[in-house]
Each structure stands twice: as structure tokens, then as C-alpha cells.
Scaffold this active site. Structure first.
Site, PDB file in Angstrom:
ATOM      1  N   LYS A 176       0.844  -1.205   0.000  1.00  0.00           N
ATOM      2  CA  LYS A 176       0.000   0.000   0.000  1.00  0.00           C
ATOM      3  C   LYS A 176       0.884   1.262   0.000  1.00  0.00           C
ATOM      4  O   LYS A 176       0.628   2.203  -0.736  1.00  0.00           O
ATOM      5  CB  LYS A 176      -0.954  -0.003   1.209  1.00  0.00           C
ATOM      6  CG  LYS A 176      -1.965  -1.166   1.150  1.00  0.00           C
ATOM      7  CD  LYS A 176      -2.989  -1.126   2.269  1.00  0.00           C
ATOM      8  CE  LYS A 176      -2.482  -1.644   3.609  1.00  0.00           C
ATOM      9  NZ  LYS A 176      -2.092  -3.054   3.623  1.00  0.00           N
ATOM     10  N   THR A 177       1.927   1.248   0.827  1.00  0.00           N
ATOM     11  CA  THR A 177       2.823   2.412   0.889  1.00  0.00           C
ATOM     12  C   THR A 177       3.586   2.565  -0.424  1.00  0.00           C
ATOM     13  O   THR A 177       3.722   3.682  -0.955  1.00  0.00           O
ATOM     14  CB  THR A 177       3.842   2.256   2.043  1.00  0.00           C
ATOM     15  OG1 THR A 177       3.158   1.779   3.192  1.00  0.00           O
ATOM     16  CG2 THR A 177       4.532   3.560   2.364  1.00  0.00           C
ATOM     17  N   ASP A 206      -1.277   5.848   7.158  1.00  0.00           N
ATOM     18  CA  ASP A 206      -1.349   4.399   7.302  1.00  0.00           C
ATOM     19  C   ASP A 206      -2.224   4.081   8.516  1.00  0.00           C
ATOM     20  O   ASP A 206      -2.334   4.912   9.426  1.00  0.00           O
ATOM     21  CB  ASP A 206       0.077   3.858   7.517  1.00  0.00           C
ATOM     22  CG  ASP A 206       0.180   2.397   7.110  1.00  0.00           C
ATOM     23  OD1 ASP A 206      -0.802   1.840   6.589  1.00  0.00           O
ATOM     24  OD2 ASP A 206       1.254   1.817   7.314  1.00  0.00           O
ATOM     25  N   THR A 262      -5.821  -2.041   6.940  1.00  0.00           N
ATOM     26  CA  THR A 262      -5.976  -3.494   6.843  1.00  0.00           C
ATOM     27  C   THR A 262      -7.396  -3.868   7.261  1.00  0.00           C
ATOM     28  O   THR A 262      -7.776  -5.019   7.154  1.00  0.00           O
ATOM     29  CB  THR A 262      -4.987  -4.191   7.799  1.00  0.00           C
ATOM     30  OG1 THR A 262      -5.119  -3.597   9.084  1.00  0.00           O
ATOM     31  CG2 THR A 262      -3.559  -4.037   7.332  1.00  0.00           C
ATOM     32  N   ARG A 284       6.125  -8.405   0.726  1.00  0.00           N
ATOM     33  CA  ARG A 284       7.051  -8.124   1.832  1.00  0.00           C
ATOM     34  C   ARG A 284       7.672  -9.429   2.339  1.00  0.00           C
ATOM     35  O   ARG A 284       8.858  -9.494   2.655  1.00  0.00           O
ATOM     36  CB  ARG A 284       6.326  -7.402   2.968  1.00  0.00           C
ATOM     37  CG  ARG A 284       7.271  -6.974   4.085  1.00  0.00           C
ATOM     38  CD  ARG A 284       6.528  -6.349   5.252  1.00  0.00           C
ATOM     39  NE  ARG A 284       5.919  -5.085   4.870  1.00  0.00           N
ATOM     40  CZ  ARG A 284       4.879  -4.534   5.492  1.00  0.00           C
ATOM     41  NH1 ARG A 284       4.312  -5.137   6.514  1.00  0.00           N
ATOM     42  NH2 ARG A 284       4.389  -3.394   5.092  1.00  0.00           N
TER      43      ARG A 284
END
Ligand code: ADE
Length: 333
Positions: free
Chosen positions: A67-68, A112, A161, A220
Site C-alpha cells: 500500500k505504501t 497508514d 488493513t 514483503r
């Protein structure tokens, strides 16, 4: 070696440096999430064509799906700056005032874990998002005064999330809402091959696929596994990540062929052995294995649900027949 050490013996700073190097910096380099990427490219091009800022964007999906990274690519494509913060870091009205006051025309603000903003701060965001104004209340009681600040036009990117925890008024103020899905094995394989090239590590396609299969749909995790398998390849083999090297290294890391780690197995075994297969409430389950309920729900559970190993029922979590079979535990029900 300087800096804090993590359990792998690498300095945290070094891992973070690698992390940044591996991050794609343009839509062209970004693998997967094709629908989101295609749509975002259209919205960026349209906004640029009209000379406008982009509408506010909400990205939701499991941790580690990028997302980032995607947000920084979007901001970059708009030729804009991205300022990054998190919901829990904006505690008081003064914090959000300072954050918004720091923005320039066209900037992107990335928040976030936006579901963790407190209600007062969240309500102060509404007029900022809608009308680019911000009301500050000075004083208390009947003498209190409201001062209106004009803000530059900016784009808020909210990431979460837990979309279900967002209030409707906040959710409705985003013009673009996208769900990031877990990645396919073949997309993760492409990501590893790209990352291996960035890290200058030799990897065979079958080695990349073996790592991808155990990365639970998450870039990740795939990049983290790649770094650890690289260590085994360098120290115990000839430096090349083959299928065998990948398999042996991941076995040593106790990550099984579906990507379950020791925590996942602890969760499943606790439901099966301590609670007779369930149902068991989240808090009770978390306490029984000494984990945080939030971590269990956000990090471990989505993948176990995706595999169909657990079910959420109104009375709690249950383990399914598939979980018993995977763990090799006889199912007596
Ligand atoms: N590294 C992490 N996520 C990535 C992605 N989606 N594409 C390419 N490299 C990545």
C-alpha cells in the site's frame, strides 16, 4: 556491524536499506495488482491532463501487499511529494493541524492504519478532505472562537488493513477505493526475480517459484525470505539459489510448503488440542498462545482463512478438516 541487531544477525538499518532498494519506483516496475494499477494510471493521467489534484484514495488489504509502495508511485507519477504518517501518531487536534499545515499545493498525505485515527481527529479531517479548509477552535465554553484555515489542495491516501472499522462518513469522502489482493505465485516469482537482480543474487526460476509458493501471497514476505535464503545459499552452498537450496533453506526457517510458520501452527494446534477444534473466541485463543489478539487477527488469521484452515463463526474460531489434514492430526469429529 553497527546498529541494532535483529534475530537474523543483520543490522536493522541494513535491512531497511535493502528494503528501500527493492521497492519499485514506477508503475512499470510494479508487478501485480493489475486492475488497481490500470485504474490508477487512468486517474493520474486524467488529473494531470486537467491540471487538477487527484481525488482522495483509500487502499485496503492485508499487511505487506504494497500500500505504501503504491502510494509513493502514485505521488511520483503526479510529480508530487508524499508525506507519510500513521493513524495512531496523530493523537490530538494539534497534531492533525500541524500535519495539514505542513502541506503544499498538490502534496500527497499518506495516513497508514487510518482506521486507528481517533474520532475527534477524524471529524476534523472531513472539511479538510471535502473543502480544503480546517476549523480550529480556540478557547472553551461560550467564549470559544472558531478560526477557519484555508488549506492547499492536497490528496489524502488512506491505507487500512481493516476497512470494516472505518466509519461511513470517512469512507465516503474517498473518491477512489481500491482493494489490494494477495499476489499470485507467478507474480511473486516475478517480484523475486526482480529483487534478486537488484541484490545481484543468482536465482533459478524454480528456486524463485519455491520461495514464492511459501510467501503467503505477500511481496514483503517474499523479499524477506529471499534475503534469508540468500544467506544460506552464500554460506552453505555455492551462492546460487536453486530449487533445492530454496527448499532446504525454507525448511530450516521452519516455513512449510504452504508458507505456514511456527506461529500459524501454534494457532491451529491450540484450536485443535486446547479447545477441541473450536469454536474459541479470539481473545481466549490469543491469550492461550501468548500473542496479541490484534496481531493474530491482522497478520496470521487472513492467510489461515484464505487457505480454508479456520472459520470465523459467531461463537469464535474453528479449525477445519483441511487444517487437521495439513497438520497430520486425526480429525475425530
Ligand atoms: N517489491 C515489493 N512489491 C513489489 C511489486 N509489487 N512489484 C515489484 N517489486 C516489488
Amino acid at each position: 556491524m553497527e546498529g541494532r541487531l535483529n534475530t537474523t544477525g543483520y543490522s536493522q538499518e541494513m535491512d531497511e536499506e535493502i528494503e528501500i532498494k527493492l521497492r519499485p519506483s514506477s508503475f512499470d516496475q510494479y508487478i501485480g495488482q493489475d486492475k488497481v494499477k490500470e485504474n490508477m494510471q487512468v486517474f493520474v493521467q486524467a488529473a494531470l491532463g486537467r491540471g487538477e489534484t487527484l481525488d482522495h484514495v483509500l487502499l485496503y488489504g492485508q499487511p505487506g501487499l504494497g500500500k505504501t509502495t503504491l502510494s509513493s508511485i502514485i505521488a511520483g507519477a503526479m510529480g508530487a511529494q508524499l508525506k507519510i504518517t500513521t493513524g495512531p501518531a496523530i493523537e490530538r487536534p494539534g497534531d492533525i493541524a500541524a500535519t495539514l499545515n505542513d502541506l503544499n499545493e498538490g502534496d500527497f498525505l499518506f495516513i497508514d492504519e487510518i482506521h486507528r485515527l481517533n474520532r475527534t481527529v477524524e471529524e476534523m479531517l472531513y472539511s479538510a478532505m471535502e473543502d480544503f479548509v480546517f476549523d480550529i477552535i480556540i478557547g472553551k465554553g461560550p467564549g470559544a472562537k472558531s478560526i477557519r484555515l484555508e488549506l492547499p489542495r492536497f490528496t489524502l491516501i488512506g491505507a487500512t488493513t481493516r476497512i470494516g472499522l472505518l466509519t461511513a462518513p470517512l469512507r465516503d469522502r474517498f473518491g477512489v477505493v481500491h482493494h489490494l489482493e494477495p499476489y499470485s505465485v507467478s507474480d511473486l516469482q516475478k517480484i523475486i526475480i526482480r529483487s534478486a537482480a537488484v541484490l545481484d543474487v543468482e536465482i533459478e526460476p524454480s528456486g524463485a517459484e519455491e520461495i514464492a509458493r511459501r510467501a503467503r501471497g505477500t511481496p514483503r514476505i517474499v523479499n524477506r525470505l529471499l534475503k534469508r535464503v540468500r544467506d544460506f545459499a552464500q554460506v552453505q552452498y555455492d551462492g546460487i539459489i536453486t530449487e533445492n537450496v530454496a527448499r532446504a533453506s525454507l525448511d530450516k526457517l521452519e516455513i512449510d510448503r504452504l508458507g505456514l510458520d511456527t506461529v500459524d501452527k501454534k494457532i491451529l494446534l491450540a484450536i485443535i488440542e486446547k479447545f477441541g477444534g473450536g469454536p474459541v473466541g479470539l481473545d481466549t485463543l490469543a491469550a492461550s498462545i501468548d500473542e496479541e489478539a490484534g496481531t493474530l487477527e491482522d497478520v496470521a488469521e487472513p492467510y489461515l482463512l484464505q487457505l480454508g484452515f479456520i472459520q470465523r463463526t459467531p461463537r469464535g474460531r474453528t479449525a477445519t478438516r483441511l487444517a487437521y489434514t495439513h497438520l497430520g492430526v486425526p480429525c475425530l469429529q
